[in-house]
Design a protein around this motif. Sequence first.
Motif, short mmCIF file in Angstrom:
data_model
loop_
_atom_site.label_atom_id
_atom_site.label_comp_id
_atom_site.label_asym_id
_atom_site.label_seq_id
_atom_site.Cartn_x
_atom_site.Cartn_y
_atom_site.Cartn_z
N ARG A 67 9.61 6.84 -38.89
CA ARG A 67 9.05 7.93 -39.69
C ARG A 67 8.40 7.47 -41.00
NH1 ARG A 67 13.18 11.04 -37.20
NH2 ARG A 67 12.19 12.73 -36.01
N PRO A 68 8.94 6.49 -41.73
CA PRO A 68 8.25 6.05 -42.95
C PRO A 68 6.86 5.46 -42.68
CG PRO A 68 10.53 5.33 -42.97
CD PRO A 68 10.27 5.88 -41.61
N TYR A 69 6.64 4.94 -41.46
CA TYR A 69 5.35 4.33 -41.11
C TYR A 69 4.49 5.28 -40.29
CZ TYR A 69 8.35 0.23 -41.91
OH TYR A 69 9.24 -0.67 -42.43
N LEU A 70 4.89 6.55 -40.16
CA LEU A 70 4.25 7.43 -39.18
C LEU A 70 2.77 7.64 -39.46
CD1 LEU A 70 4.79 9.07 -36.68
CD2 LEU A 70 5.40 11.02 -38.11
N ASP A 71 2.37 7.82 -40.72
CA ASP A 71 0.96 8.05 -41.03
C ASP A 71 0.10 6.86 -40.60
OD1 ASP A 71 1.51 10.52 -42.08
OD2 ASP A 71 1.69 9.80 -44.15
N GLU A 72 0.57 5.64 -40.91
CA GLU A 72 -0.19 4.45 -40.54
C GLU A 72 -0.25 4.28 -39.02
OE1 GLU A 72 2.15 4.59 -42.75
OE2 GLU A 72 1.33 3.89 -44.67
N VAL A 73 0.88 4.56 -38.35
CA VAL A 73 0.92 4.41 -36.88
C VAL A 73 0.00 5.44 -36.23
CG1 VAL A 73 2.40 4.63 -34.85
CG2 VAL A 73 3.22 3.40 -36.85
N MET A 74 -0.01 6.67 -36.73
CA MET A 74 -0.90 7.69 -36.17
C MET A 74 -2.36 7.34 -36.43
SD MET A 74 1.00 11.37 -36.72
CE MET A 74 -0.22 12.16 -35.68
N ALA A 75 -2.64 6.74 -37.58
CA ALA A 75 -4.02 6.31 -37.88
C ALA A 75 -4.44 5.22 -36.89
CB ALA A 75 -4.11 5.80 -39.31
N GLY B 132 -4.46 -6.46 -31.20
CA GLY B 132 -5.36 -7.43 -30.58
C GLY B 132 -6.80 -7.26 -31.03
N ILE B 133 -7.26 -6.00 -31.15
CA ILE B 133 -8.63 -5.74 -31.60
C ILE B 133 -8.83 -6.22 -33.04
CG2 ILE B 133 -10.27 -3.89 -32.18
CD1 ILE B 133 -9.11 -2.31 -29.81
N VAL B 134 -7.85 -5.91 -33.91
CA VAL B 134 -7.95 -6.33 -35.31
C VAL B 134 -7.99 -7.85 -35.41
CG1 VAL B 134 -6.75 -6.35 -37.53
CG2 VAL B 134 -6.87 -4.23 -36.20
N LYS C 15 -16.07 -4.06 -38.17
CA LYS C 15 -15.08 -4.59 -39.11
C LYS C 15 -14.80 -3.55 -40.22
CE LYS C 15 -16.03 -9.51 -38.41
NZ LYS C 15 -16.56 -10.75 -39.00
N LYS C 16 -15.84 -2.85 -40.65
CA LYS C 16 -15.64 -1.82 -41.67
C LYS C 16 -14.79 -0.69 -41.12
CE LYS C 16 -18.23 1.19 -44.81
NZ LYS C 16 -19.59 1.65 -45.22
N LEU C 17 -15.01 -0.33 -39.85
CA LEU C 17 -14.21 0.72 -39.21
C LEU C 17 -12.73 0.34 -39.15
CD1 LEU C 17 -14.20 3.42 -37.53
CD2 LEU C 17 -14.47 1.97 -35.51
N LEU C 18 -12.45 -0.95 -38.93
CA LEU C 18 -11.08 -1.42 -38.75
C LEU C 18 -10.38 -1.75 -40.07
CD1 LEU C 18 -11.75 -3.75 -35.70
CD2 LEU C 18 -10.49 -1.62 -35.63
N THR C 19 -11.12 -1.76 -41.16
CA THR C 19 -10.53 -2.18 -42.45
C THR C 19 -9.29 -1.39 -42.86
OG1 THR C 19 -12.70 -2.95 -43.24
CG2 THR C 19 -11.02 -2.52 -44.91
N PRO C 20 -9.28 -0.06 -42.75
CA PRO C 20 -8.10 0.69 -43.23
C PRO C 20 -6.88 0.60 -42.30
CG PRO C 20 -9.95 2.17 -42.76
CD PRO C 20 -10.32 0.84 -42.28
N VAL C 21 -7.04 0.01 -41.11
CA VAL C 21 -5.96 0.02 -40.13
C VAL C 21 -4.87 -0.96 -40.56
CG1 VAL C 21 -5.34 -0.45 -37.74
CG2 VAL C 21 -7.48 0.68 -38.28
N VAL C 22 -3.61 -0.49 -40.50
CA VAL C 22 -2.46 -1.34 -40.81
C VAL C 22 -1.54 -1.34 -39.59
CG1 VAL C 22 -0.47 -1.69 -42.31
CG2 VAL C 22 -2.59 -0.76 -43.26
#
Length: 827
Positions: free
Chosen positions: A262-270, A104-106, A121-128
């Motif tokens: 598990r394959p998405y774990l890094d992105e989810v933790m980020a 929702g924030i993104v 917006k710059k802070l949120l850029t890497p979020v997937v």
Amino acid sequence: MNYPSNIEQKLAFDRIREWASSYCATGAGRQKMAEVAFSVSFDEVQWRLSLTDELRTCLLLENAFPHDGYVDATPFLKKLRIEGLYLEATELLTLKQALEIVHGIVRFFEKTKEGQYPSLKKLLTPVVVYPAVLQRMDAIINKHGAIKDNASPELLRVRRAMADKQAQVTRRMQTILKTAQAEGLADENASVSIRDGRAVIPVPAGYKRKIKGLVYDESASGKTVFLEPLEVVELNNELKELGYAEQREMTVILRAFAEFLRPYLDEVMAAADLLGEMDFIRAKAQWAIQTNAVKPIMYDAPHTCLWKARHPLLEQTLKKEGKTIVPLDLQLTPEKHILLISGPNAGGKSVCLKTVGLLQYMLQCGFPVTASENSEMGLFRELFIDIGDEQSIDNDLSTYSSRLLNMKYFVQHAGASTLLLIDEFGSGTEPTAGGAIAEAVLDRLIKQQVFGVITTHYTNLKYYATSADGILNGAMQFDVQQIRPLFRLETGAPSSSFAFELAHKMGLPEDLVKEAEAKAGTQYVNIEKNLRNIARDKRYWEEKRQRIRQTDKYLEDVTSRYQSELSELQKIRKQIIQEAKNEARQLLAEANKRIEHTIFEIREAQAEKERTKAARQRVEELKQQLQTDTQADADARIARKMEQLRQRQERRAQRKKDKTAGGIEAESVAEQPLQSGNKVRLQGQDVIGEITRISATTATVGYGNVFINVPLASLERISGNEFRKIQKARTTMPTASSYNLSQRKLHFKTTLDVRGQRADEALDNVMQLIDEALMVGAGEVKILHGKGNGILKEEIRKWLKTVGGIASIADEQVEFGGSGITVVRFT
């Protein structure tokens, strides 16, 4: 490196951190708040402040921003790195809520204008955020954190079997209980109970052997036992086995999801870590809103220019007492980089010192500051402070010894990028020696280009600051007449300590104070007297200047008001003259009629002398009356004519009222039952309309092109003649109706919050909202009723379905409230 090590406690920044931390919703946010540290990097401080300031603006202006529901999913996500471990259903629900908030924030910032909120917006850029992960979680758990029946075919089969088996047990238990009650083996009011997950019936202890079964429990008195009949033991065993099967299948489902995630774990933790960061920034932004803190103008160099600065903790305390804080204006420049503040005890010197230090520390920790937005602040590499008593028995340090150690440290380590704060400089020892040492240290600090704020009572330091370069005197103002401090800082001149005046106020004997003045010596008394006179004269001229400003402002207001009134009078005069001219035209028209009538009489009388003479006389009198109106008495005549017009209007209104009172009354129809097609009026109002549809308690009434649901009790029936008369009268006043509708449109709100209201109260408010929306031609409205058990939502939607003119009724989008908000769109 800042000095001393407990500088945060000295400046009370630890209390500011704790205050801001109270706005954090997650453990991750509180952890980040605890890790906040003093920074000397301009880019880092600018980045922290920009994030907080942008979110502060967002919270103030953007209602659609997801500002609540923040949760911490980071702790249990870490265990997924270990093969074989999985998330429990409750942890899965927390993760789902966290990812939905991040999503929702993104989405919110993606919809904002280009160039708006650039740092966020710059802070949120890497979020997937992977939609597939959210969809998978939606398929597994419901909104209460329970695994859905259809999460897998096997789970659906097991739960259906459990439901069937439970129904069998219930039916069999009811049959056995009724039989036991009929035979007198169980109480008539007894019912089936659950003990250790098994269905049992309560039986008096004396009859427990007359019913075959297993005893599972007994009452505290021992008079009642809870017995499981043998007939249902096998059914209960099967039910328990199905429960185990359910648990095994739920574990299979959760393990499968863990493998999927598990394959998405890094992105989810980020993403989860970002939510903690947003919670931390949001807490600082909410604290800034609460304290009116702002981001000042920043400089990448030592710089201090504070306007209307306030100590946030002191301001909070004074607010609770109903008092107002006196703001601080203070400036340090390369030319005057040290400010020496003098003044009476309890006059606010230490507060000024701590305010400067706390705001600087807050700034370099990324916090907005409680000052005006046009304040200018730079960065210092170190903050050195000497505030309070540092005497120590353990280290064999007296008060003055600890001060000397601090002076030594300052002289050795302070430089041009140091902000130095010293309270009661030189105190703690014999004044002459203490003052001399303090003056020497001060001279060294000035040569080292140190920035600082120092408070003192020593006269030699005040003299030194008057003539030395790089230092400026400052004084805390004191009301000599009232013998009270004003807590206002003035720069450019020193201040007296007002010791003798305070001694008078505190009640010391007069002769004792006189004796003390004599012992102090003539020179000291004269110096203090001159300082008091300077302060008094300065205050006098400042008050006089303030009165002059107030007088000027008052004169400007009076002049503006007189100009406005003169303009209004000229407008009224033009109106009166215009009306008088209209009256004159009417008089001339009447005069022409009378002249024509006189000519007609002369012709009819065939030139009879007497009648002709009389007619000519009347014409001459009328002519003379019209010609005697000169410019000199024009204003008086206009006034008389206006009075005549007013009296004429009053007479017309009275005749109309008498005619209405004496006229034929319309046929009474109020007692007749209301039907579709009847003409009606709202009780106590002039609003009229026609009933188009009627039910037991309400009627749909058409007012022009608008149809509104109205309770029958608030309607009264009127005759057709009365309806036409009112309608005809209405057509002569389109301006008032248009203005009323414009006002309604201007003040109409498309959102209604009915959370916490009873159903009948909420429905009344919703009815008013829908009626207003139809009247002003709104495209859609939103009703915020919350989620809860869904009862209020069901009642509102049930009523909305009976209303005409509605095109659709639907839930709000998930990121903006979902099923807690009903969106109504009109045709």
